[in-house]
Design a protein around this motif. Structure first.
Motif, PDB file in Angstrom:
ATOM      1  N   LYS A 213      31.712  -7.314  -7.288  1.00 26.46           N
ATOM      2  CA  LYS A 213      30.569  -7.746  -7.131  1.00 26.46           C
ATOM      3  C   LYS A 213      30.321  -8.625  -5.525  1.00 26.46           C
ATOM      4  O   LYS A 213      29.472  -8.224  -4.796  1.00 26.46           O
ATOM      5  CB  LYS A 213      29.970  -8.785  -8.365  1.00 26.46           C
ATOM      6  N   SER A 214      31.327  -9.512  -5.370  1.00 30.85           N
ATOM      7  CA  SER A 214      31.172 -10.114  -4.191  1.00 30.85           C
ATOM      8  C   SER A 214      31.526  -9.251  -3.035  1.00 30.85           C
ATOM      9  O   SER A 214      30.876  -9.475  -1.951  1.00 30.85           O
ATOM     10  CB  SER A 214      32.388 -11.171  -4.248  1.00 30.85           C
ATOM     11  N   THR A 215      32.588  -8.273  -3.006  1.00 30.55           N
ATOM     12  CA  THR A 215      32.572  -7.425  -2.069  1.00 30.55           C
ATOM     13  C   THR A 215      31.481  -6.742  -1.563  1.00 30.55           C
ATOM     14  O   THR A 215      31.117  -6.376  -0.465  1.00 30.55           O
ATOM     15  CB  THR A 215      33.744  -6.246  -2.477  1.00 30.55           C
TER      16      THR A 215
ATOM     17  N   THR B  83      37.131 -14.448  -9.915  1.00 31.01           N
ATOM     18  CA  THR B  83      37.230 -15.216  -8.301  1.00 31.01           C
ATOM     19  C   THR B  83      36.051 -16.247  -8.177  1.00 31.01           C
ATOM     20  O   THR B  83      36.160 -17.267  -7.804  1.00 31.01           O
ATOM     21  CB  THR B  83      37.610 -14.293  -7.532  1.00 31.01           C
ATOM     22  N   THR B  84      34.968 -15.401  -8.530  1.00 31.42           N
ATOM     23  CA  THR B  84      33.551 -16.353  -8.341  1.00 31.42           C
ATOM     24  C   THR B  84      33.428 -17.431  -9.184  1.00 31.42           C
ATOM     25  O   THR B  84      33.340 -16.811 -10.351  1.00 31.42           O
ATOM     26  CB  THR B  84      32.652 -15.559  -8.082  1.00 31.42           C
ATOM     27  N   ARG B  85      32.991 -18.464  -8.721  1.00 30.41           N
ATOM     28  CA  ARG B  85      32.855 -19.622  -9.730  1.00 30.41           C
ATOM     29  C   ARG B  85      31.428 -20.343  -9.772  1.00 30.41           C
ATOM     30  O   ARG B  85      31.311 -20.779 -10.677  1.00 30.41           O
ATOM     31  CB  ARG B  85      33.715 -20.589  -9.574  1.00 30.41           C
TER      32      ARG B  85
ATOM     33  N   VAL C 148      22.283 -12.816  -5.408  1.00 30.12           N
ATOM     34  CA  VAL C 148      22.845 -13.958  -6.145  1.00 30.12           C
ATOM     35  C   VAL C 148      24.141 -13.586  -6.672  1.00 30.12           C
ATOM     36  O   VAL C 148      24.090 -12.751  -7.547  1.00 30.12           O
ATOM     37  CB  VAL C 148      22.012 -14.568  -7.012  1.00 30.12           C
ATOM     38  N   ASP C 149      25.308 -13.673  -5.904  1.00 29.43           N
ATOM     39  CA  ASP C 149      26.630 -13.474  -6.558  1.00 29.43           C
ATOM     40  C   ASP C 149      26.780 -14.358  -7.556  1.00 29.43           C
ATOM     41  O   ASP C 149      26.654 -15.747  -7.546  1.00 29.43           O
ATOM     42  CB  ASP C 149      27.675 -13.573  -5.272  1.00 29.43           C
ATOM     43  N   LEU C 150      27.353 -13.765  -8.678  1.00 33.12           N
ATOM     44  CA  LEU C 150      27.645 -14.660  -9.930  1.00 33.12           C
ATOM     45  C   LEU C 150      29.124 -14.362 -10.490  1.00 33.12           C
ATOM     46  O   LEU C 150      29.579 -13.257 -10.264  1.00 33.12           O
ATOM     47  CB  LEU C 150      26.666 -14.015 -10.841  1.00 33.12           C
TER      48      LEU C 150
END
Ligand code: GTP
Ligand code: MG
Length: 293
Positions: free
Chosen positions: A17-19, A38-40, A57-59
């Motif tokens: 997702k973040s990538t 990884t994402t908090r 909105v990265d989650l």
């Protein structure tokens, strides 16, 4: 008339997702690692075109909460989804669709937002396997539109971005067009340091680490002095992070310094120390202070 709106990311931990958010935005807003969770925090990344603005909105990856930290992460996912104009559901094409994906699809069905599905990591698949992954994604019966993408190589990302832009409601831009992210500077810098810790640690350590930037000093000569703490939960984790003869923390520090210099565009002096902070993941007041809400 311009279009603008929010797209919330959904998907299991580690699907990319973040990538993908970084790829759609066209710059780094969220850190990435091969470790799950990884994402908090919810991170807003802004993709601006002349006629449309997509706020991604990265989650955190959707999972079963285990402590105050993961409980907050989960609550945030639900809140963001209900307030967005569309959901971008990311699955890992390489691993295939699993029970976790089906569970998320069920939750999205209840959220009443249009869902776009991205089958990620197709760089790892040959043609027949890509076709199979797309058919499995179709069988989830959650999205009208399914995009094969590789967040890593960028394949399919332009098409996905254009499609998402078309789903946004008409309205004025929500962020100044030059802005890439809503993160406070100290959080962004702390995250870049944490990314370098994640790269070098294994097992429970990635989950036990948080980085806190305590002080940023901009000097007249262009040098930025940054003081940061790497928090861990036990003495033994602290020992591992420092490493024999301080080798580990030195390696983290110099890699992190290079990332910070790239981000800030100038010289950085990074003063990094490792501290034991028992139970930080369960400390509600501390999580508030860290902006994990
Ligand atoms: N081969 C390949 N690897 C990818 C791709 N996208 C992401 N990855 C890798 O997958 C791992 C996880 O990526 P992230 O972007 O951190 O995943 P995430 O879904 O944000 O994970 P959480 O924040 O933990 O929920 C990293 O090692 C990435 O480099 C892709 O398109 N192809
Ligand atoms: Mg992530």
């Amino acid at each position: 008339m311009t279009r603008s709106g929010f797209v919330a990311l959904a998907g299991r931990p580690n699907v990319g997702k973040s990538t993908l958010v970084n790829g759609i935005v066209g710059g780094k807003v969220a850190i990435v690692s091969d470790k799950p969770q990884t994402t908090r925090r919810a991170i807003r990344g802004v993709a601006s075109a002349p006629d449309a603005q997509i706020v991604l909105v990265d989650l955190p990856g959707v999972q079963r909460p285990r402590d105050a930290l993961t409980e907050r992460m989960q609550r945030r996912v639900e809140a963001e989804l209900s307030e967005s104009d569309a959901a971008l559901f990311v699955v890992n094409g390489e691993e295939g669709i699993g029970p976790g994906d089906r569970w998320i699809a069920g939750a999205l069905r209840g959220a009443e937002v249009p869902v776009v599905l991205a089958v990620n990591k197709v760089d790892r698949l040959d043609r027949p396997h890509t076709v199979q992954a797309l058919a499995d994604a179709e069988a989830l019966d959650i999205a009208e539109d399914i995009f094969p993408v590789s967040a890593r190589t960028g394949r399919g990302v332009d098409e996905l971005r254009a499609h998402l832009a078309g789903l946004m409601p008409e309205g004025p831009f929500l962020f100044p067009p030059g802005e890439r992210s809503d993160q406070p500077r100290e959080v962004l810098l702390a995250e870049l340091i944490r990314e370098q810790v994640l790269r070098r640690t294994f097992q429970e350590i990635p989950h036990a680490v948080e980085v806190f930037v305590d002080e940023i000093e901009d000097h007249d000569d262009g040098l930025t002095v940054i003081r940061a703490y790497v928090w861990v939960e036990t003495e033994s984790q602290k020992g591992i992070l420092i490493g024999s003869g301080g080798r580990m923390i030195k390696a983290v520090g110099s890699a992190a310094r290079r990332e910070l210099e790239r981000e800030l565009g100038g010289h950085v002096h990074l003063d990094l120390s490792v501290r034991v902070r028992r139970g930080w993941r369960a400390d509600e007041a501390l999580l508030d202070r860290l902006g994990i809400e």
